[in-house]
Design a protein around this motif. Structure first.
Motif, mmCIF file in Angstrom:
data_model
loop_
_atom_site.group_PDB
_atom_site.id
_atom_site.type_symbol
_atom_site.label_atom_id
_atom_site.label_comp_id
_atom_site.label_asym_id
_atom_site.label_seq_id
_atom_site.Cartn_x
_atom_site.Cartn_y
_atom_site.Cartn_z
ATOM 1 N N ARG A 146 -8.323 -4.521 16.634
ATOM 2 C CA ARG A 146 -8.440 -5.855 15.663
ATOM 3 C C ARG A 146 -7.592 -6.019 14.643
ATOM 4 N NH1 ARG A 146 -13.589 -6.205 11.719
ATOM 5 N NH2 ARG A 146 -12.398 -4.553 10.939
ATOM 6 N N PHE A 147 -7.001 -4.742 14.335
ATOM 7 C CA PHE A 147 -6.063 -4.943 13.209
ATOM 8 C C PHE A 147 -4.683 -5.181 13.628
ATOM 9 C CE2 PHE A 147 -2.571 -2.689 10.973
ATOM 10 C CZ PHE A 147 -2.476 -3.120 9.551
ATOM 11 N N LEU A 148 -4.317 -4.704 15.108
ATOM 12 C CA LEU A 148 -3.144 -5.071 15.920
ATOM 13 C C LEU A 148 -3.033 -6.270 16.327
ATOM 14 C CD1 LEU A 148 -2.660 -1.920 18.356
ATOM 15 C CD2 LEU A 148 -1.138 -2.677 16.553
ATOM 16 N N LEU A 149 -4.197 -7.086 16.706
ATOM 17 C CA LEU A 149 -4.182 -8.352 17.091
ATOM 18 C C LEU A 149 -4.261 -9.270 15.910
ATOM 19 C CD1 LEU A 149 -6.561 -7.772 20.288
ATOM 20 C CD2 LEU A 149 -4.274 -8.345 20.311
ATOM 21 N N HIS A 191 3.151 -3.019 11.447
ATOM 22 C CA HIS A 191 1.531 -2.769 11.874
ATOM 23 C C HIS A 191 1.430 -2.132 12.924
ATOM 24 C CE1 HIS A 191 1.954 -6.780 9.959
ATOM 25 N NE2 HIS A 191 0.716 -6.493 8.896
ATOM 26 N N GLN A 192 2.311 -1.926 13.806
ATOM 27 C CA GLN A 192 2.013 -0.700 14.990
ATOM 28 C C GLN A 192 2.344 0.613 14.311
ATOM 29 O OE1 GLN A 192 4.367 -1.805 18.503
ATOM 30 N NE2 GLN A 192 3.854 -3.952 18.358
ATOM 31 N N GLN A 193 3.252 0.781 13.523
ATOM 32 C CA GLN A 193 3.408 1.979 12.808
ATOM 33 C C GLN A 193 2.112 2.356 12.037
ATOM 34 O OE1 GLN A 193 6.455 1.738 9.726
ATOM 35 N NE2 GLN A 193 8.067 1.165 11.084
ATOM 36 N N GLN A 194 1.441 1.287 11.396
ATOM 37 C CA GLN A 194 0.001 1.908 10.806
ATOM 38 C C GLN A 194 -0.796 2.350 11.944
ATOM 39 O OE1 GLN A 194 -0.003 -1.935 9.024
ATOM 40 N NE2 GLN A 194 0.656 -1.317 6.996
ATOM 41 N N VAL A 195 -1.024 1.469 12.666
ATOM 42 C CA VAL A 195 -2.153 2.021 13.958
ATOM 43 C C VAL A 195 -1.772 3.516 14.539
ATOM 44 C CG1 VAL A 195 -2.855 1.435 16.051
ATOM 45 C CG2 VAL A 195 -2.592 -0.191 14.303
ATOM 46 N N ILE A 196 -0.419 3.773 14.726
ATOM 47 C CA ILE A 196 -0.048 4.935 15.247
ATOM 48 C C ILE A 196 -0.055 6.348 14.330
ATOM 49 C CG2 ILE A 196 2.208 6.417 16.015
ATOM 50 C CD1 ILE A 196 3.286 3.729 17.103
ATOM 51 N N VAL A 197 0.124 5.771 12.971
ATOM 52 C CA VAL A 197 -0.109 6.820 11.841
ATOM 53 C C VAL A 197 -1.737 6.997 11.821
ATOM 54 C CG1 VAL A 197 -0.140 7.488 9.520
ATOM 55 C CG2 VAL A 197 1.929 6.692 10.842
ATOM 56 N N ALA A 198 -2.426 6.109 11.859
ATOM 57 C CA ALA A 198 -3.852 6.055 11.655
ATOM 58 C C ALA A 198 -4.414 7.018 12.880
ATOM 59 C CB ALA A 198 -4.676 4.847 11.911
ATOM 60 N N HIS A 203 3.332 3.608 0.239
ATOM 61 C CA HIS A 203 2.466 2.387 -0.029
ATOM 62 C C HIS A 203 2.247 1.492 1.260
ATOM 63 C CE1 HIS A 203 6.899 1.815 -0.339
ATOM 64 N NE2 HIS A 203 6.538 0.501 -0.131
ATOM 65 N N HIS A 204 3.138 1.664 2.387
ATOM 66 C CA HIS A 204 2.764 0.835 3.567
ATOM 67 C C HIS A 204 1.574 1.370 4.288
ATOM 68 C CE1 HIS A 204 7.204 -0.550 3.827
ATOM 69 N NE2 HIS A 204 6.507 -1.191 2.727
ATOM 70 N N PHE A 205 1.173 2.612 4.119
ATOM 71 C CA PHE A 205 -0.050 3.151 4.764
ATOM 72 C C PHE A 205 -1.225 3.035 3.967
ATOM 73 C CE2 PHE A 205 3.944 4.538 6.619
ATOM 74 C CZ PHE A 205 3.734 4.332 7.947
ATOM 75 N N ALA A 206 -1.084 3.156 2.759
ATOM 76 C CA ALA A 206 -2.077 3.124 1.777
ATOM 77 C C ALA A 206 -1.992 1.928 0.665
ATOM 78 C CB ALA A 206 -2.480 4.157 1.370
ATOM 79 N N PRO A 207 -1.688 0.655 1.029
ATOM 80 C CA PRO A 207 -1.401 -0.335 -0.100
ATOM 81 C C PRO A 207 -2.603 -0.509 -0.910
ATOM 82 C CG PRO A 207 -1.706 -1.337 2.175
ATOM 83 C CD PRO A 207 -2.043 0.210 2.333
ATOM 84 N N ALA A 208 -2.278 -1.013 -2.176
ATOM 85 C CA ALA A 208 -3.392 -1.149 -3.036
ATOM 86 C C ALA A 208 -3.680 -2.689 -2.912
ATOM 87 C CB ALA A 208 -3.019 -1.233 -4.663
ATOM 88 N N ASN A 209 -4.748 -3.050 -2.922
ATOM 89 C CA ASN A 209 -5.948 -4.240 -2.767
ATOM 90 C C ASN A 209 -5.602 -4.912 -1.434
ATOM 91 O OD1 ASN A 209 -6.616 -4.146 -5.538
ATOM 92 N ND2 ASN A 209 -4.489 -4.851 -6.190
ATOM 93 N N GLU A 210 -5.434 -3.923 -0.165
ATOM 94 C CA GLU A 210 -5.263 -4.464 0.961
ATOM 95 C C GLU A 210 -5.703 -3.504 1.956
ATOM 96 O OE1 GLU A 210 -1.456 -5.548 3.921
ATOM 97 O OE2 GLU A 210 -1.102 -5.181 2.087
ATOM 98 N N ASP A 211 -6.245 -3.992 2.824
ATOM 99 C CA ASP A 211 -7.089 -3.397 4.095
ATOM 100 C C ASP A 211 -6.248 -3.056 5.120
ATOM 101 O OD1 ASP A 211 -9.266 -1.843 5.213
ATOM 102 O OD2 ASP A 211 -10.180 -3.655 6.036
ATOM 103 N N VAL A 212 -5.842 -1.705 5.407
ATOM 104 C CA VAL A 212 -5.074 -1.306 6.628
ATOM 105 C C VAL A 212 -5.617 -0.178 7.209
ATOM 106 C CG1 VAL A 212 -2.712 -2.068 5.614
ATOM 107 C CG2 VAL A 212 -3.424 0.274 5.340
ATOM 108 N N THR A 253 -4.959 2.567 8.323
ATOM 109 C CA THR A 253 -4.542 4.102 7.735
ATOM 110 C C THR A 253 -5.351 4.440 6.401
ATOM 111 O OG1 THR A 253 -2.514 3.229 6.729
ATOM 112 C CG2 THR A 253 -2.493 4.339 8.945
ATOM 113 N N THR A 254 -5.744 3.419 5.632
ATOM 114 C CA THR A 254 -6.108 3.933 4.064
ATOM 115 C C THR A 254 -7.510 4.997 4.354
ATOM 116 O OG1 THR A 254 -5.384 1.940 3.554
ATOM 117 C CG2 THR A 254 -6.957 2.821 2.042
ATOM 118 N N ASN A 255 -8.252 4.432 5.024
ATOM 119 C CA ASN A 255 -9.515 5.608 5.200
ATOM 120 C C ASN A 255 -9.413 6.663 5.498
ATOM 121 O OD1 ASN A 255 -11.134 3.140 3.984
ATOM 122 N ND2 ASN A 255 -11.675 2.221 5.900
ATOM 123 N N ILE A 256 -8.589 6.752 6.677
ATOM 124 C CA ILE A 256 -8.254 8.338 6.877
ATOM 125 C C ILE A 256 -7.505 8.969 6.046
ATOM 126 C CG2 ILE A 256 -6.415 7.479 8.359
ATOM 127 C CD1 ILE A 256 -8.991 10.515 9.253
#
Length: 629
Positions: free
Chosen positions: A281-284, A428-435, A471-480, A482-485
């Motif tokens: 859902r995040f990627l799309l 965004h693909q970086q964020q999913v790969i890291v997550a 800050h790209h993988f756990a940004p403030a005030n933004e839902d990505v 990688t943040t939760n894991i």
């Protein structure tokens, strides 16, 4: 060495002042001094940090209005300098003899070896007590949690020698009688309680991170490190393989030679079956607009694929497309039932039909459990749009594969530093790969701690993950994704041996909860006021006087605070063993090369379309590879 006499209390109960001429200019801000006091029947050296210098001998303003007048003559005129000896003194010595300073000191206390901490006795010095400059060797002993081996010229096992105390001369282990104070960090604290390197652009954060990696890869540590490298700056760490400092022979214990594996972006693979609904859902959603109906259909499709492949091999893109194709081509079951009911009972009203058939499918838990053969016309159109988006996404990215995936046993191993280069991959693909990678590591370490799972599903040793551009993988005030894991690992990673190091040039854009979980902080030059306030709120161990120095720090200077040292320190980072890879291009130099004879001849050959000669073999290879791509 006596440097002054106590004058009295400072601005707070935890401060005192003393007076010194400081003719040798040794009492700098952040310098360490001490006085002696009796504490519970034991003579103790009470250490303190210099926080402020105030000159006591000020020239009259009218004198300063005449710059052509020699300052030494002014000092002699107002009685600040010894006029009798003035003729025998140099001008610099005369100026120094005229100065007098009031020094403000923050009391740290005496170091308790059993507690491995400073104990403040709350006994300020009395007026007239002598104040001493702390010796180098004594400071190295009480400031560092891990000792420095003066004979070997490196830290003891479990330590990382990253530089020297900024207020003292630059330390060089190779010198016959080195001056200065080496700063050694506790690697165990860094990997167990996490760390953060925060700095403005060009302040040297990746340089410091590489110094730390070098120390962790030495035989005294033999770490297992993974570097997430979004900009391709860490490939020069490959030089570790050939460094004598990174190997140990049989005579020094077990044979050891550090390894470095740089994984280019085209070899970074994530298996599609490891993607969750939230990943897709995040990627799309990042690349295309996704309506709530599309999200609902996407969840139904993923649920169906996982049910079909349960207990079998992992599902693939083809399995995903097969379910979507079925939904596009399936007959609308509701319409089919409506037609059948009409034939059997005449021509009932729409309300009667709705009562017979029930309400149409709605988005909700109950409908999500239904198999995809119940499809209405709206779902068919949604499936068609979703199918196009998924095919476009996977066609544009070769990093999501049906079979291949990152092998944790290949990128994590004691004595191995792996560098995952993501510099040509969409953010965004970086964020999913890291997550996905973080989830895999977290699960593998939990399996190892619990003694469950197959060998390939476990990591039987602690690991350390260094995350650039955090800050790209756990940004403030933004839902990505990688943040939760990241929050989970930072909060609970200590129990399972997963350490994380965050590197960021914009702490104001980094999630405050994520930053506050890093118990060791490296702070380099930060000029932005918003970033400074974010750091001050997250770094509890550093005092306000140290944080006030952040804008004035030069390149390669840093403040270290937290669990890895006994007290916050201002340091100069040591020189790297390997080359630095984060150097900006020399634009004027490259522009000048454009007009060279060699460059002009190369452009003429390129324009003619003729093949280059043998001397240009390397360029031919590069061009051929580009053509193939």
């Amino acid at each position: 060495m006596i440097i002054g006499i106590a004058k009295g209390p400072g601005d707070t109960p935890n401060e005192y002042t003393f007076v010194t001429p400081d003719t040798e200019r040794r009492v700098k801000t952040s310098e360490f001094v001490y006085y002696e006091a009796d504490v519970d029947g034991t003579q103790r050296q009470i250490l303190g940090r210099v926080i402020r210098r105030i000159p006591l001998r000020l020239y009259p303003d009218s004198f300063l209005a005449h710059p052509e007048v020699d300052p030494a003559q002014m000092a002699a005129l107002v009685g600040y300098a010894n006029t009798d000896a003035f003729s025998d003194e140099t001008r610099e010595e005369a100026d120094a003899s005229a100065e007098l300073f009031e020094i403000h000191v923050s009391i740290m206390g005496y170091h308790d070896a059993q507690l491995s901490a400073f104990v403040n006795p709350r006994i300020p010095p009395r007026i007239g007590w002598k104040i001493y400059l702390a010796p180098d060797a004594a400071l190295a002993e009480v400031l560092n949690r891990i000792a420095f081996d003066w004979n070997m010229g490196e830290a003891n096992p479990g330590g990382a020698y990253v530089g020297s105390l900024l207020s003292r001369p630059a330390f060089s282990p190779q010198a016959d009688q080195p001056d200065g104070v080496p700063v050694v960090l506790d690697v165990r604290s860094i990997t167990a309680t996490h760390m953060a390197i925060i700095a403005g652009t060009g302040a040297g954060k990746s340089y410091l991170a590489s110094v730390l990696i070098e120390e962790m890869m030495k035989p005294i540590n033999r770490a297992s490190i993974l570097v997430i490298d979004p900009h391709g700056e860490y490939d020069t760490l490959e030089e570790i393989r050939n460094g004598s400092q990174f190997s140990a022979g049989r005579g020094e214990g077990s044979e050891y030679k550090a390894e470095v594996e740089v994984v280019p972006q085209n070899q970074v693979k994530i298996r599609v079956s490891d993607l969750t609904f939230y990943d897709m859902r995040f990627l799309l959603g990042a690349q295309y607009d996704l309506s709530p109906r599309m999200e609902y259909v996407l969840r139904r499709v993923l649920d169906q694929v996982e049910r079909d492949r349960k207990g079998k091999s992992p599902w693939t893109k083809n399995d995903l497309f097969a379910v979507l194709e079925f939904m596009q081509n399936a007959e609308d079951k509701r319409e089919s039932d409506r037609n059948r009911h009409s034939r059997e009972s005449g021509n009932p009203s729409d309300s009667d039909l709705d009562e017979f058939l029930g309400a149409p499918d709605t988005v909700g838990p109950q409908s999500q459990q239904e198999s995809p053969e119940r499809v209405d016309s709206q779902d068919r159109g949604t499936a068609r749009a979703l199918d196009w988006r998924l095919r476009s996404l996977f066609a544009e990215s070769a990093n999501f594969d049906n079979i291949a995936s990152i092998n944790l046993q290949r990128v994590f191993r004691p004595g191995l530093c792996s560098v995952l280069q993501l510099n040509e991959i969409d953010r965004h693909q970086q964020q999913v790969i890291v997550a996905v990678l973080l989830r895999m590591v977290w699960k593998a370490r939990m399996n190892a701690a619990k003694g469950i799972g197959a060998p390939q599903d476990r990591l039987d040793y602690p690991v350390f993950i260094l995350l650039e551009e955090a800050h790209h993988f756990a940004p403030a005030n933004e839902d990505v994704v990688t943040t939760n894991i990241l929050k989970t690992i930072l909060a609970e990673g200590r129990k399972f041996g997963v350490g994380v190091g965050l590197i960021s040039q914009r702490p104001g854009k980094l999630d405050s909860d994520v930053l506050s979980q890093c118990m060791t902080q490296f702070l380099l030059r930060i000029v932005n006021e918003y970033d400074q306030s974010s750091v001050a709120a997250a770094v509890e161990s550093a005092s306000h006087d140290l944080l006030a120095e952040l804008p004035a720090l030069s390149k390669g200077q840093a403040i270290v605070a937290g669990a890895a040292v006994n007290t916050p320190l201002s340091i100069r980072v040591r020189q790297r063993i390997t080359r630095h890879g984060g150097i900006e291009p020399d634009a004027p130099g490259e522009w000048a090369k454009y007009f060279s004879d060699e460059a002009r001849q190369r452009r003429e050959v390129d324009a003619s379309g003729l093949p280059e000669g043998p001397s240009r073999g390397r360029s031919n290879i590069l061009r051929k590879s580009r053509d193939c791509r």
